[in-house]
Structures are given as C-alpha cells and as structure tokens.
Design an enzyme around this catalytic site. Structure first.
Site, PDB file in Angstrom:
ATOM      1  N   TYR A  11       6.729 -93.490 -38.598  1.00 24.04           N
ATOM      2  CA  TYR A  11       6.953 -93.903 -37.209  1.00 24.04           C
ATOM      3  C   TYR A  11       5.606 -93.998 -36.469  1.00 24.04           C
ATOM      4  CZ  TYR A  11      10.309 -94.581 -33.411  1.00 24.04           C
ATOM      5  OH  TYR A  11      11.077 -95.120 -32.411  1.00 24.04           O
TER       6      TYR A  11
ATOM      7  N   LYS B  21       6.516 -93.242 -27.736  1.00 24.07           N
ATOM      8  CA  LYS B  21       7.734 -92.604 -27.218  1.00 24.07           C
ATOM      9  C   LYS B  21       7.394 -91.370 -26.380  1.00 24.07           C
ATOM     10  CE  LYS B  21      10.775 -95.508 -28.760  1.00 24.07           C
ATOM     11  NZ  LYS B  21      11.154 -96.587 -27.831  1.00 24.07           N
TER      12      LYS B  21
HETATM   13  P1  NAD Z   1      15.622-104.631 -31.262  1.00 20.19           P
HETATM   14  O1  NAD Z   1      14.578-105.253 -32.133  1.00 20.19           O
HETATM   15  O2  NAD Z   1      16.949-105.220 -31.276  1.00 20.19           O
HETATM   16  O3  NAD Z   1      15.116-104.529 -29.764  1.00 20.19           O
HETATM   17  C1  NAD Z   1      13.752-104.455 -29.419  1.00 20.19           C
HETATM   18  C2  NAD Z   1      13.573-105.428 -28.286  1.00 20.19           C
HETATM   19  O4  NAD Z   1      12.252-105.328 -27.752  1.00 20.19           O
HETATM   20  C3  NAD Z   1      13.773-106.895 -28.718  1.00 20.19           C
HETATM   21  O5  NAD Z   1      14.747-107.484 -27.920  1.00 20.19           O
HETATM   22  C4  NAD Z   1      12.409-107.525 -28.459  1.00 20.19           C
HETATM   23  O6  NAD Z   1      12.500-108.878 -28.077  1.00 20.19           O
HETATM   24  C5  NAD Z   1      11.927-106.634 -27.325  1.00 20.19           C
HETATM   25  N1  NAD Z   1      10.483-106.760 -27.121  1.00 20.19           N
HETATM   26  C6  NAD Z   1       9.474-106.452 -27.974  1.00 20.19           C
HETATM   27  N2  NAD Z   1       8.289-106.802 -27.435  1.00 20.19           N
HETATM   28  C7  NAD Z   1       8.568-107.325 -26.194  1.00 20.19           C
HETATM   29  C8  NAD Z   1       7.777-107.881 -25.162  1.00 20.19           C
HETATM   30  N3  NAD Z   1       6.429-107.992 -25.272  1.00 20.19           N
HETATM   31  N4  NAD Z   1       8.397-108.320 -24.033  1.00 20.19           N
HETATM   32  C9  NAD Z   1       9.752-108.238 -23.909  1.00 20.19           C
HETATM   33  N5  NAD Z   1      10.557-107.732 -24.857  1.00 20.19           N
HETATM   34  C10 NAD Z   1       9.970-107.288 -25.997  1.00 20.19           C
HETATM   35  O7  NAD Z   1      15.642-103.084 -31.726  1.00 20.19           O
HETATM   36  P2  NAD Z   1      16.378-101.817 -31.098  1.00 20.19           P
HETATM   37  O8  NAD Z   1      16.414-100.813 -32.205  1.00 20.19           O
HETATM   38  O9  NAD Z   1      17.604-102.217 -30.406  1.00 20.19           O
HETATM   39  O10 NAD Z   1      15.305-101.268 -30.055  1.00 20.19           O
HETATM   40  C11 NAD Z   1      15.592-101.059 -28.687  1.00 20.19           C
HETATM   41  C12 NAD Z   1      14.984 -99.757 -28.209  1.00 20.19           C
HETATM   42  O11 NAD Z   1      15.668 -98.672 -28.818  1.00 20.19           O
HETATM   43  C13 NAD Z   1      13.507 -99.568 -28.541  1.00 20.19           C
HETATM   44  O12 NAD Z   1      12.855 -98.903 -27.471  1.00 20.19           O
HETATM   45  C14 NAD Z   1      13.572 -98.651 -29.749  1.00 20.19           C
HETATM   46  O13 NAD Z   1      12.378 -97.916 -29.952  1.00 20.19           O
HETATM   47  C15 NAD Z   1      14.710 -97.766 -29.321  1.00 20.19           C
HETATM   48  N6  NAD Z   1      15.307 -96.946 -30.375  1.00 20.19           N
HETATM   49  C16 NAD Z   1      15.781 -97.528 -31.503  1.00 20.19           C
HETATM   50  C17 NAD Z   1      16.343 -96.733 -32.490  1.00 20.19           C
HETATM   51  C18 NAD Z   1      16.845 -97.347 -33.761  1.00 20.19           C
HETATM   52  O14 NAD Z   1      17.004 -96.626 -34.763  1.00 20.19           O
HETATM   53  N7  NAD Z   1      17.139 -98.628 -33.805  1.00 20.19           N
HETATM   54  C19 NAD Z   1      16.448 -95.345 -32.300  1.00 20.19           C
HETATM   55  C20 NAD Z   1      15.969 -94.785 -31.113  1.00 20.19           C
HETATM   56  C21 NAD Z   1      15.402 -95.598 -30.155  1.00 20.19           C
END
Ligand code: NAD
Length: 257
Positions: free
Chosen positions: A157, A164
């Site tokens: 990570y 984070k």
């Molecule tokens: P995802 O790829 O579907 O979403 C990430 C989003 O970030 C995308 O829509 C992307 O377009 C957007 N993004 C990236 N760079 C950008 C920029 N410069 N401007 C605007 N938008 C931008 O993946 P996800 O897993 O749904 O991630 C969403 C959030 O959840 C993130 O903060 C991620 O760290 C967090 N998260 C995810 C998990 C997991 O296991 N999937 C667990 C905990 C937290």
C-alpha cells in the site's frame, strides 16, 4: 423521528469511475433514501460509463472535474451552484498513486510519486470542502474514504498509507474548522473491496483473504456495507458525529492477531 429520509437533500459525489466504485455504492444508497444526487467524473474517458450509471439514479447531473487542478475544482463548484443551488452532502471517494509506487520498497518512492499521491488523495479534500461550504447554507456533511493503512503498515500500500494518514488528519482539522457552520466531516475506513483502484495494489488478493480469515465477522465487507454507513453519515442519524474515522471492516481492525 429516527427515519432515514433524504428527500430535499442534494449530494455531490466525487469518484465514480464504474459500477464497482465505492462512490457508486454511496450514490445508490443516498438516492434510494430520496436525495438528489450529482456525480463528478475525472476525465472525458470515463464520461460514457458514468453517464450510463447516472441514468439509473434519476438522470443525475454530471460534472467533469480533475481534482489535481485547482481551477477545475473552483469552476466545478461555480457550475454546481448554478445548477443545484445548494448542497447538503459531499462525498470524496478519490485516490491515486502511480502504479510503481504501489508495491516494492516504500523507501524507493520518488519525490514526484509521493507528491502526486498526496496531492490527489489527500490535499484535494481541502478545496472540495472549502468551495462546498458556501453552498451548504443549511449545514452539511462531508464523507471521505480511507483505509486502515493510514494507521498500520500494509506492505504494497506504501505511499497510499501516507496519503490516508494525511487524509484522516485533514478530516479532523476540517471538522474542527467547519463545525461552527454545522458542517460535519467524517471518513469511512473501509475493508478491501474489488474496484479499479484496489486491484493494482501489490498484495491486494492476500489482503482480502487475510481480512476474511481474521475479521470477527469472518467475511469480507460489501459495497452495501459502505453505502449503509454513508447513508447514516449523510443523514440526521449522525447529527452529533464529526471528525470521526468510522471502520466498516467487519471488525478486522480490533484484532491483535
Ligand atoms: P475507484 O477506482 O472506483 O475510485 C477512485 C476514483 O478516484 C475514480 O473515480 C477516479 O476517477 C478518481 N480519481 C483519481 N484521480 C483523480 C483526479 N485527479 N481527479 C478526480 N478524480 C480522480 O476505486 P475505489 O476503491 O472505489 O476508491 C474510492 C476511494 O475508496 C479511494 O479513496 C480509496 O482509497 C478508498 N478505499 C478503497 C478501498 C478498496 O479496497 N477498494 C478500501 C478503503 C478505501
């Protein structure tokens, strides 16, 4: 008194890329409770897929916004103000790190990779809240997405753990700053979920397997688990909650071994 009815509320959701995005699960949850939902998408490349999803939630208005560009965030809110009038909820579900920085030795992270990850994944919350606040004329709620790697080491990570940690501290500082305006700022710390972003993390499969093995509830979390907590945070049910990092991790984080 204790119902979840978001009729009359307006939510702006950042971070829908496709139907697996956590932001999409949250959008569906808020819409199902009666909120009017608007979505942002990062680039035109994503527009078509997001347009399809927007149709499923009452033809949600769509706005393009790349948060790495200050001008775009400010311009977005101008358009949101003109189109939506006011806002009740903003969801920050955005993260990015260069692929090379999501695996290998953390110490080898380059300055630029570190900057990009922190800029997009943590700093972006500040302008997103700052420009939202004037539209939250009747108070509001902001929800960000984080992961336990902001507190503990998850090999692979890497720099995203630093991002984070910065995001979680930003949630607390913003909660303190905007509390007097009745704007609450919280984060959901979700367990691993299959999405576009998580799949590129080295060791993600192991992370998910171990999570299921060790978590008290002996399963992985679901998108609906996150949607439900987001609904709580967007509603008056959480009226006294701000600056909180709420684990939606089927208990994984309480375990010592
Ligand atoms: P995802 O790829 O579907 O979403 C990430 C989003 O970030 C995308 O829509 C992307 O377009 C957007 N993004 C990236 N760079 C950008 C920029 N410069 N401007 C605007 N938008 C931008 O993946 P996800 O897993 O749904 O991630 C969403 C959030 O959840 C993130 O903060 C991620 O760290 C967090 N998260 C995810 C998990 C997991 O296991 N999937 C667990 C905990 C937290």
């Amino acid at each position: 008194m204790y119902t979840v009815d978001l009729t009359g509320k307006i939510a702006l959701i950042f971070g829908v890329a496709n139907h697996r995005s956590i932001a999409w699960a949250i959008a569906q949850a808020l819409y199902s409770a009666g909120a009017k939902v608007a979505l942002t998408y990062q680039t035109d490349r994503l527009k078509e897929s997001v347009e399809g999803l927007a149709k499923e939630i009452g033809d949600a208005p769509l706005f393009q916004c790349d948060v790495s560009n200050d001008g775009e965030v400010e311009a977005l809110y101008k358009k949101v103000g003109e189109t939506m009038g006011t806002l009740s909820t903003v969801v920050h579900s955005i993260a990015f790190a260069q692929r090379d920085d999501l695996g290998g030795d953390f110490s080898k992270t380059e300055r630029e990779g570190f900057r990009v990850a922190l800029d997009v994944s943590a700093f972006s919350l500040l302008p997103i809240v700052r420009y939202a606040a004037p539209l939250m004329t009747d108070g509001g709620t902001v929800i960000a997405m984080t992961f336990l790697a902001g507190e503990k080491v998850f090999p692979g990570y890497n720099v995203m753990g630093v991002a984070k940690a910065a995001l979680e501290n930003s949630v607390k500082q913003l909660a303190a700053e905007f509390g007097p305006s009745n704007i609450r700022v919280n984060a959901i710390s979700a367990g691993p979920l299959d999405t576009l972003s998580s799949r590129v993390i080295t060791g993600y499969r192991d992370m998910k397997r171990i999570h299921q093995e060790r978590a008290p509830m002996a399963r992985n979390i679901t998108h609906e688990d996150v949607g439900g907590t987001a609904l709580y945070l967007a509603s008056e049910l959480s009226s006294g909650v701000t600056g909180a990092i709420i684990p939606v991790d089927v208990g994984y984080s309480i375990m010592g071994i």
